[in-house]
Design a protein around this motif. Structure first.
Motif, short mmCIF file in Angstrom:
data_model
loop_
_atom_site.label_atom_id
_atom_site.label_comp_id
_atom_site.label_asym_id
_atom_site.label_seq_id
_atom_site.Cartn_x
_atom_site.Cartn_y
_atom_site.Cartn_z
N ASP A 131 -25.64 51.62 30.36
CA ASP A 131 -26.39 51.27 31.57
C ASP A 131 -26.27 49.77 31.79
O ASP A 131 -26.83 48.97 31.03
N ASN A 184 -27.59 47.95 33.89
CA ASN A 184 -28.86 47.32 34.23
C ASN A 184 -29.75 47.11 32.99
O ASN A 184 -30.76 46.42 33.06
N ASP A 185 -29.35 47.75 31.89
CA ASP A 185 -30.13 47.60 30.66
C ASP A 185 -29.18 47.74 29.47
O ASP A 185 -29.21 48.72 28.72
N VAL A 186 -28.32 46.75 29.29
CA VAL A 186 -27.29 46.80 28.26
C VAL A 186 -27.93 46.63 26.88
O VAL A 186 -28.67 45.67 26.65
N PRO A 187 -27.68 47.56 25.95
CA PRO A 187 -28.26 47.43 24.60
C PRO A 187 -27.61 46.26 23.84
O PRO A 187 -26.41 46.00 23.99
N ARG A 188 -28.41 45.58 23.06
CA ARG A 188 -27.93 44.42 22.30
C ARG A 188 -28.07 44.67 20.80
O ARG A 188 -29.00 45.35 20.36
N GLN A 238 -23.67 52.34 20.80
CA GLN A 238 -24.35 53.25 21.71
C GLN A 238 -23.46 53.67 22.88
O GLN A 238 -23.87 54.46 23.73
#
Length: 251
Positions: free
Chosen positions: A182, A184-188, A198
């Motif tokens: 996503d 708009n909400d990139v996992p870090r 992910q």
């Protein structure tokens, strides 16, 4: 003759046997005529050329003939005859016409006039019906066939290389990234970078810029190989030499 009794227009135009009954199906390019006769130019995609359908107005219902407009889809049963006019060797004298699907002349965008490429871009679902795009598609087919025949005749094997890859092909150019994350909400991750564990492939992947790496592996097994397929460059340079997608041959 094809299944259902239909004959391709390309075969009709090459026919040396006028006087035979034929069935032809296709799309109307133009219609013209007078109160006695209607002339319908019809195309089925088998050739860039149209065949002329000649319909005696008195033999058909007026609403049917009125509904035959540019873009309509028809089935015509008739007799193949030598053409009385110039431009085509034969034409079809219609005995029966069945309208498969009409086209509203007020809204159907492909009319008998020149259209700009910018306008055709807005109706991409119809532009293959134009002579320009029809010619391009036929030329592309002929070129692709010639490429495969050339290499096949010389003992090469056609290798299908991946379109999605983690390889940058020796830094061949900027690449298009492929991801299911996503945006708009990139996992870090703990280091603050993108957590690709992910992502779908569990690592950073891109559209290929070259099939070279896999091609080299294939050559070390099959000896003579070639790749031929789409490659991608994410370079913001709008020139004929810097396309975002093109087909490349790598022998």
């Amino acid at each position: 003759m094809l299944s259902g009794g239909r004959t391709k227009i390309s075969d009709l135009l090459a026919s040396t046997a006028p006087g035979t009954d034929v069935v032809v199906k296709g799309w109307v390019r133009t219609k013209r005529g007078n109160k006695n006769v209607a002339f319908i130019a019809m195309n089925d995609g088998s050739t860039i050329h149209n065949i002329q359908i000649v319909a005696d107005v008195a033999a058909f219902d007026e609403p049917l003939l009125k509904s035959i407009t540019t873009g309509s889809c028809l089935k015509v049963t008739g007799t193949l005859v030598e053409s009385m006019g110039s431009g085509q060797p034969v034409e079809v004298q219609a005995k029966a016409i069945e309208l498969y699907g009409g086209a509203d002349p007020d809204t159907y965008p492909l009319q008998k006039k020149g259209h700009s490429m910018e306008f055709l871009r807005e109706i991409a679902y119809l532009r293959p019906r134009t002579n320009t795009f029809g010619a391009v598609l036929r030329i592309r087919h002929a070129m692709a066939y010639a490429i495969h025949k050339y290499f096949n005749d010389r003992g090469f094997y056609y290798l299908h290389t991946p379109l999605i890859t983690g390889s940058d092909a020796e830094g061949a150019g900027a690449m298009f990234q492929v991801t299911t994350l996503d945006l708009n909400d990139v996992p870090r991750n703990e280091a603050g970078g993108v957590d690709y564990t992910q992502d779908f492939f569990g690592k950073s992947c891109n559209l290929t810029v070259s099939g070279q790496l896999e091609g080299e592996l294939g050559a070390l097994a099959l000896s003579q190989i070639y790749t031929f397929g789409p490659t991608f460059r994410a370079e913001n340079s709008n020139t004929p030499r810097h396309l975002a997608e093109f087909w490349m041959i790598e022998p």
